[in-house]
Design an enzyme around this catalytic site. Structure first.
Site, PDB file in Angstrom:
ATOM      1  N   TYR A  51      -7.035  18.647  14.320  1.00 42.36           N
ATOM      2  CA  TYR A  51      -7.570  18.676  15.680  1.00 42.36           C
ATOM      3  C   TYR A  51      -6.976  19.835  16.477  1.00 42.36           C
ATOM      4  CZ  TYR A  51      -9.138  13.904  14.641  1.00 42.36           C
ATOM      5  OH  TYR A  51      -9.729  12.811  14.078  1.00 42.36           O
ATOM      6  N   LYS A  55      -8.700  23.210  18.381  1.00 45.98           N
ATOM      7  CA  LYS A  55      -8.483  23.546  19.789  1.00 45.98           C
ATOM      8  C   LYS A  55      -7.979  24.981  19.939  1.00 45.98           C
ATOM      9  CE  LYS A  55      -7.478  18.700  20.795  1.00 45.98           C
ATOM     10  NZ  LYS A  55      -6.442  17.667  20.962  1.00 45.98           N
ATOM     11  N   GLN A  99      -0.690  15.821  22.212  1.00 43.26           N
ATOM     12  CA  GLN A  99      -1.489  15.353  21.078  1.00 43.26           C
ATOM     13  C   GLN A  99      -1.028  13.958  20.658  1.00 43.26           C
ATOM     14  OE1 GLN A  99      -4.074  17.195  19.644  1.00 43.26           O
ATOM     15  NE2 GLN A  99      -4.531  15.278  18.562  1.00 43.26           N
ATOM     16  N   LEU A 100      -1.951  13.003  20.677  1.00 45.35           N
ATOM     17  CA  LEU A 100      -1.646  11.628  20.285  1.00 45.35           C
ATOM     18  C   LEU A 100      -2.188  11.363  18.889  1.00 45.35           C
ATOM     19  CD1 LEU A 100      -2.486   9.858  23.664  1.00 45.35           C
ATOM     20  CD2 LEU A 100      -0.258  10.650  22.852  1.00 45.35           C
ATOM     21  N   ASP A 124      -6.487  16.896  29.766  1.00 39.86           N
ATOM     22  CA  ASP A 124      -7.026  15.739  29.038  1.00 39.86           C
ATOM     23  C   ASP A 124      -7.530  14.675  30.002  1.00 39.86           C
ATOM     24  OD1 ASP A 124      -7.269  15.880  26.294  1.00 39.86           O
ATOM     25  OD2 ASP A 124      -5.144  15.504  25.918  1.00 39.86           O
ATOM     26  N   GLY A 171     -17.487  -0.399  25.141  1.00 40.04           N
ATOM     27  CA  GLY A 171     -16.097   0.039  24.972  1.00 40.04           C
ATOM     28  C   GLY A 171     -15.471   0.285  26.325  1.00 40.04           C
ATOM     29  N   VAL A 274     -21.116  14.330  19.768  1.00 41.25           N
ATOM     30  CA  VAL A 274     -20.092  14.304  20.817  1.00 41.25           C
ATOM     31  C   VAL A 274     -18.847  15.089  20.410  1.00 41.25           C
ATOM     32  CG1 VAL A 274     -18.562  12.794  22.148  1.00 41.25           C
ATOM     33  CG2 VAL A 274     -20.935  12.122  21.751  1.00 41.25           C
ATOM     34  N   GLY A 382      25.166  47.655  72.733  1.00 42.35           N
ATOM     35  CA  GLY A 382      24.243  47.036  71.783  1.00 42.35           C
ATOM     36  C   GLY A 382      22.790  47.225  72.175  1.00 42.35           C
ATOM     37  N   GLU A 383      21.934  47.382  71.185  1.00 43.04           N
ATOM     38  CA  GLU A 383      20.502  47.568  71.417  1.00 43.04           C
ATOM     39  C   GLU A 383      19.692  46.359  70.953  1.00 43.04           C
ATOM     40  OE1 GLU A 383      22.504  50.237  69.945  1.00 43.04           O
ATOM     41  OE2 GLU A 383      22.725  50.436  72.104  1.00 43.04           O
ATOM     42  N   GLY A 384      20.234  45.610  70.007  1.00 43.38           N
ATOM     43  CA  GLY A 384      19.543  44.403  69.547  1.00 43.38           C
ATOM     44  C   GLY A 384      18.492  44.661  68.481  1.00 43.38           C
ATOM     45  N   LYS A 385      18.788  45.547  67.508  1.00 39.70           N
ATOM     46  CA  LYS A 385      17.797  45.811  66.447  1.00 39.70           C
ATOM     47  C   LYS A 385      17.510  44.554  65.620  1.00 39.70           C
ATOM     48  CE  LYS A 385      19.547  49.163  64.077  1.00 39.70           C
ATOM     49  NZ  LYS A 385      20.910  49.196  64.648  1.00 39.70           N
TER      50      LYS A 385
END
Length: 912
Positions: A51, A55, A99-100, A124, A171, A274, A382-385
Site C-alpha cells: 500500500y 502511495k 499506516q495501519l 487520512d 457498515g 473504489v 538626548g534626541e530620542g532615536k
C-alpha cells in the site's frame, strides 16, 4: 440492461492529472515549494509495504515530496508519538499518514497514535477533530477520509444528483461507513446506515437510490436486493477460493457483482473501482493541505492583535510603564507575523530566536519598505532615536494597520549600568519587557565574550608554546598521535594549502615545511586582539598577563575591551548566513608575524570552534513593543570602532515577513554623520538592501545647544535657555540639522525630520524647526509626542514616512571601494563632516601602506571619531568649518570587512 461500469482507474487518473497541474501552479508561484507527505510505518508487513509503495508512486507522479518513515517492530508507543510530534512541527510536511495496523511487539494504543497527528496534517481524516467537524457538516474546514471521499467522487461521475435521494450505507466503521453516512447526509440525501444487527437488510437495500457497501463480507449483497437503476458503490476487498487462478484465490467485493450489474444503473467493479480512488483522494487531501498552508502563510498576510495602552499623566518611569503592560505570548506573536512553529525557538514567554531557514522559505517573496532612523549630532540632552524608532513602528502598526517590524541593536550591559542606561526606548514607546531587553536577552553577548576570549587565549598560548618548544615538539602537539597515527584536521589542510604545501600525510613533511607549518612567529607587539567583558571595569583597561609561574616569565601588557567592541560582534551584524559567518570569523586578523604577514584565527586553528560558539547567536531575537508590534533585537556593535547597526539577517528576514506594502524600521547609532553614513556605505553595501526613507530625529533643546547654548551638567537643573523660548539660539542650531539632512541626501534617499517634542517646547519653536527642515531639503518635517502618547503620538510621522517611501529616490554610495584608502577617508571627511582635508599621521600612513600591501585596501571605511561633533573635536557644536581631520592610526577588522581610522585624540573608544 446491464449497469454502466464506474471505473475508478479512469476517474483516479483524471484526479491525479488535475492534482499534478495544481502542484505545477504552486511551483510557479514559489519555485521552492512542494507539497510534502510523510507515511509513518511501524514494522514491515508485506501488505502495508504494498500500500505504501502505491502511495509513494502516486505522490511522485503528481509532484508531491513523499517520505517513507519506517520504525522497527520494537518501536514503543512513546517512540511512535515522538516521531509524529516531529513531523507535526515540520513546516515542509503538509500531510501525515500513520499506516495501519501498527506492527509492533509492544502494545500501542492506535486511537491515541491516530489522534496525535496534527488535524491540519491529518490527510487520512481519521483524527477525532476531523471526524467531529465532518459530523457537524464543517466540510470546508476538515479532511474527509479518503475512501468515502473517493466514493463521493465516483457518484458525481455518474451525473446522478445526491440531493433528495434515498441512500443506504452498509457498515459503520470509522474509516468508511460512518464518514460515508455524514457525507451523503450533508449532500442532502436521506441516509440509512445498516449493520450486522439491522433487521430486513434486503428490504432496506431495496429502497436505496444510492447504495454504498463496506461491510467486509464477500458477495453478501445479492443482485435481487438492489433497486432497479440504483448507483452501487462497492468498497469491499475480499479473497475467495478460485481454482482457475494461479494463486487459487480471486478478489471480490461485498456485492455479488454478476447479479448486481443486471439491476443497478451504475456499479463499481472490484478490483478497479473504489481502490484506486482511495489513493487518489489521499493525494487530493495532501494537495489541499498544501494549498491551505500557502493561503494561511502568505508572506505579508498578518492576522495580528495590538495591545491597547493605558496612558497615564504624568508619564511614569520607564520600568513602571514596561511592567504595566502584559506582553503577548511570544509564540502567539510569531504566528501572527507569519513565522512557523519550527522556525521559532522559545526562550521563555517573551523572547524567541528565529531559525535562519526561514530565509530560504521566503526568498522568492518581495521585500517591504526599508527605513533607517538617525539623528542630528548627539548632545548630552538626548534626541530620542530609540524612542522614535519604537514610536514610529507602533504608529505604523497599531494605528495605521500596516505590517511593520522594528530592527534594533542589543544594548551592552556597560552603558546599561552606567549613566546612559538601557536602549529599549522610553515612556510609552518601548520594547518590552525592558529588563529582558537590557540585560542577558538570549545570551548572544555572552557567546561573543566566550568566542572572543577563546581567540585571545589561543594567541597567547601559541606564542608561549612557540617560545618554549622545538619545531618537532610543537608539530607533535599540533598533530598528535591518535590510534598510532597522525592526521591533519581540515583546518590544518587549509593552512598547508595557504603555505603552498600540497601534502595530506603528516609523515611526509620536510623539516623546513614542519617549521613553516608549526610556527606562526607572531610579533608580540603587533597583537591587536584583546580580551573582552561586557561590564565597565576601569581597572581592567590596562593589565599585565602571564604572571603565573607556569608561564615562565612570558608576560606582556594587555587590556580588556567591552564585549560589544569585539570584531566578532561586527561580524555577527554583517553576516548573511552561517557559512558566511564561518568565513568572516576565519579571516579575522589578530596579529602580524615578524615577517609582516597577517595572522588570522584560521591560522590559529580556532575558526571552527568560534562558529560553534556563535551558532545560536546568529539567530535573530524576537520581542515586541508596548503596543504588540514585533521587534527583532540582534547584534549591538558600537558605532565608533564598528558600524553601529543591528544585523543584516534581522533586516532581511523582517523585510520578507512584512510583505511589499509593509515597513522595516531600523536605527543607526549616534548621529547621521556616523551611524547613518556607515549604515549606507558598509551595511547596505554588504546586504545589497536599498533604503527608502531616512528619519532624522531632532529636539528643540539639542538644537539650542548646537546654536551656542550653555553646557549641561548631569544631575543639575537645565539652564533657562533650554526650558524657555529662544528662537535665535534655536535658529542658529538648526544649521546642524540642515547639514545632516544634506548628508542623507548625498545618498539619494528622501529625509523626514521627526521633531521629538518636550513639554517645555513652544509652538513657535516647533514650527521653526519644521520650517527650517523643509527649507533645508527634507521631504517633510513633523512633530512627535510618542514618548507620552505611544504610537498615537507618531501618527503624523508614520504618514509622512509612508508618503516619502513612495517618492522617487536614487540611492548611491558615497565612494567606490577601489579608490585608495586615503581617498575614501578624505571623501567622508569632506562631504559628511565638512572638513577641508585630512592629515595622515605617520602611524596611519604606515598602516595605509601595510594594508594595501596585505590586500585589504578595497575594504570600506569605518571612521572612529567623536560622535559629539561633526568635526574631530567634541566641543565644536553646530557646523564647524575650516578644519583638517587628523588620522592618528588605522586598524583593520578584516573579518567584519572594514578598516577603521582613529581620528584625532579619540582614544581607545572600545574599552570604556
Amino acid at each position: 440492461m446491464s449497469a454502466q461500469i464506474i471505473s475508478g482507474k479512469e476517474v483516479s487518473a483524471q484526479v491525479r492529472e488535475r492534482l499534478r497541474k495544481d502542484v505545477e501552479q504552486m511551483k510557479l508561484k514559489d519555485s521552492n515549494f512542494r507539497p510534502g507527505l510523510v507515511v509513518l510505518q511501524v514494522g514491515d508487513r508485506d501488505d502495508s509495504n504494498l500500500y505504501i509503495s502505491m502511495k509513494l508512486k502516486a505522490a511522485a507522479e503528481i509532484g508531491i515530496n513523499a517520505t517513507h518513515m519506517r520504525l522497527p517492530k520494537t518501536a514503543t508507543e512513546e517512540e511512535v508519538l515522538h516521531s509524529i510530534r516531529e513531523v507535526n512541527e515540520n513546516s515542509s510536511v503538509h500531510g501525515l499518514i500513520v499506516q495501519l495496523p501498527l506492527d509492533s511487539v509492544h502494545k500501542i494504543d492506535t486511537e491515541k497514535v491516530t489522534n496525535a497527528v496534527a488535524p491540519e496534517k491529518d490527510v487520512d481524516g481519521l483524527t477525532s477533530i476531523n471526524a467531529g467537524k465532518l459530523s457537524r457538516g464543517d466540510l470546508g474546514d476538515c479532511f474527509i477520509p479518503c475512501t468515502p471521499n473517493g466514493c463521493m467522487e465516483l457518484i458525481r461521475q455518474t451525473g446522478v444528483s445526491v440531493a433528495g435521494k434515498r441512500a443506504v450505507v452498509i457498515g459503520r466503521s470509522k474509516i468508511v461507513g460512518a464518514p460515508m453516512h455524514d457525507l451523503l447526509l450533508w449532500s442532502h440525501a436521506t441516509v440509512t446506515t445498516c449493520h450486522s444487527k439491522t433487521a430486513d437488510l434486503a428490504g432496506e437495500v431495496g429502497k436505496a437510490d444510492i447504495l454504498v457497501v463496506g461491510i467486509g463480507k464477500a458477495e453478501m449483497v445479492k443482485g435481487e436486493w438492489i433497486k432497479k437503476g440504483a448507483v452501487v458503490i462497492d468498497c469491499g476487498i475480499n479473497h475467495i477460493l478460485d481454482d482457475t487462478k494461479a494463486n487459487g484465490k480471486r478478489v471480490v467485493g461485498d456485492v455479488h457483482y454478476a447479479s448486481a450489474k443486471e439491476q443497478a444503473g451504475f456499479i463499481t467493479p472490484v478490483p478497479g473501482g473504489v481502490g484506486p480512488m482511495t489513493v487518489a483522494m489521499l493525494m487530493a487531501n495532501t494537495v489541499l493541505s498544501a494549498k491551505r498552508f500557502l493561503e494561511t502563510h502568505q508572506p505579508g498576510k498578518w492576522d495580528i492583535s495590538y495591545t491597547k495602552l493605558n496612558l497615564q499623566k504624568p508619564v511614569p518611569s520607564d520600568i513602571v510603564v514596561s511592567r504595566s503592560c502584559v506582553p503577548k505570548p511570544i509564540d502567539r506573536l510569531a504566528k501572527e507575523v507569519g513565522l512557523l512553529s519550527d522556525e521559532v525557538e522559545l526562550y521563555g514567554k517573551t523572547k524567541a530566536k528565529v531559525q535562519l531557514n526561514i530565509i530560504k522559505r521566503l526568498q522568492s517573496q518581495p521585500d517591504g519598505k526599508y527605513v533607517v532612523v538617525t539623528g542630528i549630532t548627539p548632545t548630552p540632552l538626548g534626541e530620542g532615536k530609540s524612542t522614535t524608532t519604537i514610536g514610529l513602528v507602533q504608529a505604523l502598526g497599531a494605528h495605521m494597520k500596516l505590517n511593520v517590524f522594528a530592527c534594533v541593536r542589543q544594548p551592552s550591559q556597560g552603558p546599561t549600568f552606567g549613566i546612559k542606561g538601557g536602549a529599549a526606548g522610553g515612556g510609552y514607546s518601548q520594547v518590552i519587557p525592558m529588563e529582558e531587553f537590557n540585560l542577558h536577552l538570549t545570551g548572544d553577548i555572552h557567546a561573543i565574550t566566550a568566542a572572543n576570549n577563546l581567540v585571545a587565549a589561543a594567541v597567547d598560548a601559541r606564542m608561549f608554546h612557540e617560545a618554549t618548544q622545538s619545531d618537532k615538539a610543537l608539530y607533535n602537539r599540533l598533530v598528535p598521535l591518535s590510534g598510532g597515527q597522525r592526521k591533519f584536521s581540515p583546518i590544518q589542510i587549509h593552512r598547508l594549502k595557504k603555505l603552498g604545501i600540497d601534502k595530506t600525510d603528516p609523515s611526509t613533511l620536510t623539516e623546513e615545511e614542519i617549521t613553516r607549518f608549526a610556527r606562526l612567529d607572531i610579533d608580540p607587539s603587533s597583537v591587536t586582539w584583546q580580551r573582552v567583558l561586557d561590564t565597565n571595569d576601569r581597572f581592567l583597561r590596562k593589565i599585565t598577563i602571564g604572571q603565573a609561574p607556569t608561564e615562565k616569565g612570558y608576560t606582556r601588557e594587555a587590556q580588556f575591551d567591552i564585549t560589544v567592541a569585539s570584531e566578532i560582534m561586527a561580524v555577527l551584524a554583517l553576516t548573511s548566513s552561517l557559512e558566511d559567518m564561518r568565513q568572516r570569523l576565519a579571516k579575522m586578523v589578530v596579529a602580524t608575524s615578524r615577517s609582516g604577514q597577517p595572522i588570522t584565527t584560521e591560522d590559529l586553528g580556532v575558526s571552527g570552534a568560534l562558529t560553534v560558539l556563535m551558532k545560536d547567536a546568529i539567530k535573530p531575537n524576537l520581542m515586541q513593543t508596548l503596543e504588540g508590534t514585533p521587534v527583532f533585537v540582534h547584534a549591538g556593535p558600537f558605532a565608533n570602532i564598528a558600524h553601529g547597526n543591528s544585523s543584516i539577517l534581522a533586516d532581511k528576514i523582517a523585510l520578507k515577513l512584512v510583505g511589499p506594502d509593509g515597513f522595516v524600521v531600523t536605527e543607526a547609532g549616534f548621529g547621521a554623520d556616523i551611524g547613518m553614513e556607515k549604515f549606507f556605505n558598509i551595511k547596505c553595501r554588504y546586504s545589497g538592501l536599498r533604503p527608502h526613507v531616512v528619519v532624522l530625529v531632532a529636539t528643540v533643546r539639542a538644537l539650542k545647544m548646537h546654536g551656542g547654548g550653555p553646557t549641561v551638567t548631569a544631575g543639575m537643573p537645565l539652564p533657562k535657555e533650554y526650558v524657555e523660548e529662544n528662537l535665535d539660539l534655536l535658529r542658529n542650531g538648526c544649521s546642524n540639522m540642515r547639514k545632516q539632512i544634506e548628508n542623507a541626501k548625498h545618498f539619494g534617499v528622501p529625509v523626514v525630520v521627526a521633531v521629538n517634542a518636550f513639554k517645555t517646547d513652544t509652538e513657535a519653536e516647533l514650527d521653526l524647526v519644521c520650517s527650517m527642515a523643509k527649507d533645508g531639503g527634507a521631504f517633510d518635517a513633523v512633530r512627535c509626542s510618542h514618548w507620552a502618547e505611544g504610537g498615537a503620538g507618531a501618527m503624523a510621522l508614520g504618514q509622512a514616512v509612508q508618503k516619502a517611501s513612495d517618492a522617487p529616490s536614487n540611492f548611491k554610495f558615497l565612494y567606490e571601494l577601489e579608490l585608495p584608502i586615503a581617498d575614501k577617508i578624505r571623501i567622508i571627511a569632506q562631504k559628511i563632516y565638512g572638513a577641508d582635508d585630512i592629515e595622515l599621521l605617520p602611524e596611519a600612513q604606515h598602516k595605509v601602506e601595510l594594508y594595501t600591501k596585505q590586500g585589504f585596501g578595497n575594504l570600506p571605511i569605518c571612521m572612529a571619531k567623536t560622535h559629539l561633533s561633526l568635526s574631530h573635536e567634541a566641543d565644536k557644536k553646530g557646523v564647524p568649518t575650516g578644519f583638517v581631520v587628523p588620522i592618528r592610526d588605522i586598524r583593520a577588522s578584516v573579518g567584519a570587512g572594514f578598516l577603521y581610522p582613529l581620528v584625532g585624540t579619540y582614544l581607545e573608544i572600545q574599552n570604556r
